[in-house]
Scaffold this motif. Structure first.
Motif, PDB file in Angstrom:
ATOM      1  N   GLU A  66     -12.832   1.124  -4.828  1.00 49.98           N
ATOM      2  CA  GLU A  66     -11.420   0.773  -5.283  1.00 49.98           C
ATOM      3  C   GLU A  66     -11.783   0.236  -6.762  1.00 49.98           C
ATOM      4  O   GLU A  66     -10.816   0.584  -7.670  1.00 49.98           O
ATOM      5  CB  GLU A  66     -10.791  -0.086  -4.507  1.00 49.98           C
ATOM      6  CG  GLU A  66      -9.340  -0.156  -4.871  1.00 49.98           C
ATOM      7  CD  GLU A  66      -8.519   1.197  -4.503  1.00 49.98           C
ATOM      8  OE1 GLU A  66      -7.162   1.111  -4.817  1.00 49.98           O
ATOM      9  OE2 GLU A  66      -8.842   2.054  -3.960  1.00 49.98           O
ATOM     10  N   TRP A 100     -10.297  -6.467  -0.392  1.00 50.26           N
ATOM     11  CA  TRP A 100      -9.780  -5.086  -0.491  1.00 50.26           C
ATOM     12  C   TRP A 100      -8.173  -5.039  -1.024  1.00 50.26           C
ATOM     13  O   TRP A 100      -8.045  -4.420  -1.798  1.00 50.26           O
ATOM     14  CB  TRP A 100      -9.577  -4.392   1.055  1.00 50.26           C
ATOM     15  CG  TRP A 100      -8.591  -3.398   1.249  1.00 50.26           C
ATOM     16  CD1 TRP A 100      -7.545  -3.354   2.025  1.00 50.26           C
ATOM     17  CD2 TRP A 100      -8.923  -2.067   0.632  1.00 50.26           C
ATOM     18  NE1 TRP A 100      -6.798  -2.006   1.741  1.00 50.26           N
ATOM     19  CE2 TRP A 100      -7.650  -1.275   0.785  1.00 50.26           C
ATOM     20  CE3 TRP A 100      -9.876  -1.659  -0.260  1.00 50.26           C
ATOM     21  CZ2 TRP A 100      -7.720  -0.047   0.626  1.00 50.26           C
ATOM     22  CZ3 TRP A 100      -9.555  -0.259  -0.632  1.00 50.26           C
ATOM     23  CH2 TRP A 100      -8.385   0.449  -0.308  1.00 50.26           C
ATOM     24  N   TYR A 101      -7.286  -5.976  -0.567  1.00 51.60           N
ATOM     25  CA  TYR A 101      -5.886  -6.002  -1.176  1.00 51.60           C
ATOM     26  C   TYR A 101      -5.954  -6.408  -2.465  1.00 51.60           C
ATOM     27  O   TYR A 101      -5.201  -5.992  -3.235  1.00 51.60           O
ATOM     28  CB  TYR A 101      -5.061  -6.697  -0.338  1.00 51.60           C
ATOM     29  CG  TYR A 101      -4.752  -6.259   1.088  1.00 51.60           C
ATOM     30  CD1 TYR A 101      -4.156  -4.634   1.152  1.00 51.60           C
ATOM     31  CD2 TYR A 101      -5.284  -6.561   2.397  1.00 51.60           C
ATOM     32  CE1 TYR A 101      -3.976  -4.223   2.276  1.00 51.60           C
ATOM     33  CE2 TYR A 101      -4.912  -6.126   3.583  1.00 51.60           C
ATOM     34  CZ  TYR A 101      -4.330  -4.929   3.415  1.00 51.60           C
ATOM     35  OH  TYR A 101      -4.234  -4.349   4.754  1.00 51.60           O
ATOM     36  N   THR A 160     -10.350   1.868 -10.257  1.00 51.34           N
ATOM     37  CA  THR A 160      -9.529   1.091 -11.143  1.00 51.34           C
ATOM     38  C   THR A 160     -10.026   1.131 -12.813  1.00 51.34           C
ATOM     39  O   THR A 160      -9.320   1.326 -13.429  1.00 51.34           O
ATOM     40  CB  THR A 160      -9.268  -0.353 -10.697  1.00 51.34           C
ATOM     41  OG1 THR A 160      -8.966  -0.474  -9.431  1.00 51.34           O
ATOM     42  CG2 THR A 160      -8.639  -1.340 -11.798  1.00 51.34           C
ATOM     43  N   HIS A 217      -5.984  -2.289  -8.928  1.00 51.71           N
ATOM     44  CA  HIS A 217      -5.714  -0.749  -9.220  1.00 51.71           C
ATOM     45  C   HIS A 217      -4.010  -0.522  -9.634  1.00 51.71           C
ATOM     46  O   HIS A 217      -3.578   0.200 -10.485  1.00 51.71           O
ATOM     47  CB  HIS A 217      -5.950   0.130  -8.118  1.00 51.71           C
ATOM     48  CG  HIS A 217      -5.719   1.318  -7.937  1.00 51.71           C
ATOM     49  ND1 HIS A 217      -6.003   2.285  -7.280  1.00 51.71           N
ATOM     50  CD2 HIS A 217      -5.582   2.328  -9.150  1.00 51.71           C
ATOM     51  CE1 HIS A 217      -6.033   3.673  -7.645  1.00 51.71           C
ATOM     52  NE2 HIS A 217      -5.694   3.519  -8.606  1.00 51.71           N
ATOM     53  N   SER A 263     -13.712  -1.435  -1.052  1.00 49.38           N
ATOM     54  CA  SER A 263     -13.427  -2.421  -2.286  1.00 49.38           C
ATOM     55  C   SER A 263     -14.152  -1.980  -3.392  1.00 49.38           C
ATOM     56  O   SER A 263     -13.532  -1.908  -4.330  1.00 49.38           O
ATOM     57  CB  SER A 263     -13.470  -3.817  -1.786  1.00 49.38           C
ATOM     58  OG  SER A 263     -12.856  -4.245  -0.926  1.00 49.38           O
ATOM     59  N   CYS A 295      -6.649  -3.353  -4.548  1.00 47.72           N
ATOM     60  CA  CYS A 295      -5.666  -2.667  -4.543  1.00 47.72           C
ATOM     61  C   CYS A 295      -4.685  -3.040  -5.617  1.00 47.72           C
ATOM     62  O   CYS A 295      -3.879  -2.301  -6.221  1.00 47.72           O
ATOM     63  CB  CYS A 295      -5.141  -2.493  -3.366  1.00 47.72           C
ATOM     64  SG  CYS A 295      -5.951  -1.671  -2.029  1.00 47.72           S
ATOM     65  N   MET A 351       1.012  -1.139   0.210  1.00 49.35           N
ATOM     66  CA  MET A 351       0.084   0.042  -0.047  1.00 49.35           C
ATOM     67  C   MET A 351       0.792   1.274   0.079  1.00 49.35           C
ATOM     68  O   MET A 351       0.488   2.106  -0.883  1.00 49.35           O
ATOM     69  CB  MET A 351      -0.958  -0.047   1.347  1.00 49.35           C
ATOM     70  CG  MET A 351      -1.954  -1.147   1.171  1.00 49.35           C
ATOM     71  SD  MET A 351      -2.979  -1.074  -0.208  1.00 49.35           S
ATOM     72  CE  MET A 351      -3.939   0.322   0.231  1.00 49.35           C
TER      73      MET A 351
END
Length: 427
Positions: A384, A344-345, A388, A351, A381, A348, A312
């Protein structure tokens, strides 16, 4: 619709409404995920279309056990969730035997507030809170909020009957419940409620002499500031967590250092961010050598989680290659039970791929995450994935439109969201 290859009953939102016996919610959610009409669902469960409509709109309650069973059988719901003796939320069964009847009465508020509080009562509440934390990782916060509010009420009611050291334990337990409620409010984007709960938790932690929780609440407020793009405030709160509780555990101090690093990274201060990351890494290593000295709510804090945090911070510093490497490594080590964090990750990571110009990889990562982002991952999320998609569209990649279409099909973009996406694409 549900991602190809997955059973529709693997979806956490559908499991949640079934566990709550919200039959209107079951029919609505099943239809949305399957794409079936009210008429077709009615054929499966033995109801005419107007009855399905009335149940979905709450105009008709399902009180008949025969109708409930027809819905369960017709939609092929998992028996272990639909059975009468299941826990209120899937996955909340405690290890070992449950409380005796007297203890259960105290926890559910049927005993008066002057009843003597004992260690078994508080031990059981500690275990119950740990199970709820674990469940929230899997199913998200929404199904648990009302339950946790009632549980905190039970803890507060016990205070009147607590004496000596037990009174301190009750206050400490109340602080932990308030911190968990704050986290769940934060997870749902309810900033004001989250701040109020964190303040309450911090006050109770100070009253109970709990340095670990007092520092944790400040670190989590730093996390909120970071989430809102306020790097300076994130640094100040994280530093306050560090200097105000020098006796906190290594893991708690490591979290504070890592939160300060995130704030610096958000501000583009790479050298400060990396210095604090190294400090946090050393504290994590110390914490891992004596996990028994860490508070219960730090169960997730380890090398895997820290690797994800490095990813992050690399994203903030626009080091896409480093971000992708750390996020991929962290996700590979993250257990399946962390459904919300995996979502969530993963978003990311998508993204990061989009930012690196790797459109095909971004789409390949993002698409399987859409169902969970719409439920356990809302709003963070879900947002995000929108960011993205916008990044891909701005780059002229066709994958951006494909991701937008997947989001629309799964949860129907509102007109406002559609305008936002078009504005992002043209900006």
């Amino acid at each position: 619709m549900t991602a190809p290859g997955l059973s529709i009953w693997s979806h956490p939102e559908l499991l949640s409404v079934l566990a709550a016996e919200d039959w209107g919610g079951v029919l609505r959610t099943y239809r949305r995920l399957s794409g079936l009409s009210q008429t077709r669902v009615g054929e499966l469960v033995g109801l005419v279309q107007p009855d399905v409509s009335d149940i979905e709109r709450g105009c008709r309650r399902v009180t008949s056990s025969e109708v409930r069973q027809r819905i369960v059988n017709g939609l092929k719901a998992p028996a272990h969730v639909a059975s009468p003796d299941r826990q209120p939320v899937p996955g909340l069964a405690l290890p070992g035997a449950g409380p005796d009847e007297d203890l259960l009465a105290r926890l559910t508020g049927t005993a008066d507030a002057t009843h003597k509080v004992d260690s078994p009562t508080l031990d059981w509440l500690d275990r119950l809170l740990a199970e709820h934390r674990s469940a929230e990782d899997l199913i998200g916060s929404r199904p648990l909020v009302a339950l946790m509010r009632r549980q905190l009420r039970s803890v507060i009611d016990l205070y009147g009957g607590a004496r000596g050291p037990l009174a301190g334990r009750v206050v400490r337990l109340a602080s932990e419940h308030a911190q968990f409620l704050a986290w769940m409010a934060q997870d749902q984007g309810q900033t004001a409620a989250a701040l109020a709960w964190y303040d309450r938790s911090h006050d109770w932690a100070l009253e109970a002499g709990d340095a670990d929780m007092a520092a944790t609440t400040l670190s989590m407020k730093a996390h909120m500031a970071w989430s809102g793009g306020r790097g300076d405030r994130a640094v100040r709160l994280a530093e306050a967590a560090r200097w105000s509780a020098p006796d906190a555990s290594p893991g708690v101090r490591g979290m504070a250092a890592q939160m300060a690093a995130r704030g610096h990274a958000l501000n583009g201060a790479g050298s400060d961010a990396r210095r604090l990351l190294d400090e946090a890494q050393a504290l994590i290593t110390r914490a891992s050598e004596h996990p028994e000295d860490e508070p219960a709510w730090m169960y997730f804090y380890g090398d895997t989680w820290f690797t994800l945090q490095r990813g992050m911070i690399a994203m903030h510093l626009r080091d896409r290659v480093d971000a992708i490497a750390h996020l991929r490594t962290g996700l590979a080590g993250l257990a399946d039970g962390y459904r919300r964090d995996r979502t969530w990750y993963g978003c990311c990571l998508a993204h990061a791929y989009a930012g690196a110009g790797e459109a095909a990889e971004a789409l390949a990562v993002a698409l399987p995450l859409v169902p969970d982002a719409a439920t356990v991952g809302r709003p963070h999320s879900w947002n995000e994935l929108h960011v993205t998609a916008a990044a891909l569209i701005r780059a002229g990649a066709k994958e951006g439109r494909l991701l937008v279409e997947a989001l629309r099909q799964h949860d129907c973009l509102s007109p406002a969201e559609g305008r936002m996406m078009r504005t992002s694409a043209s900006g």
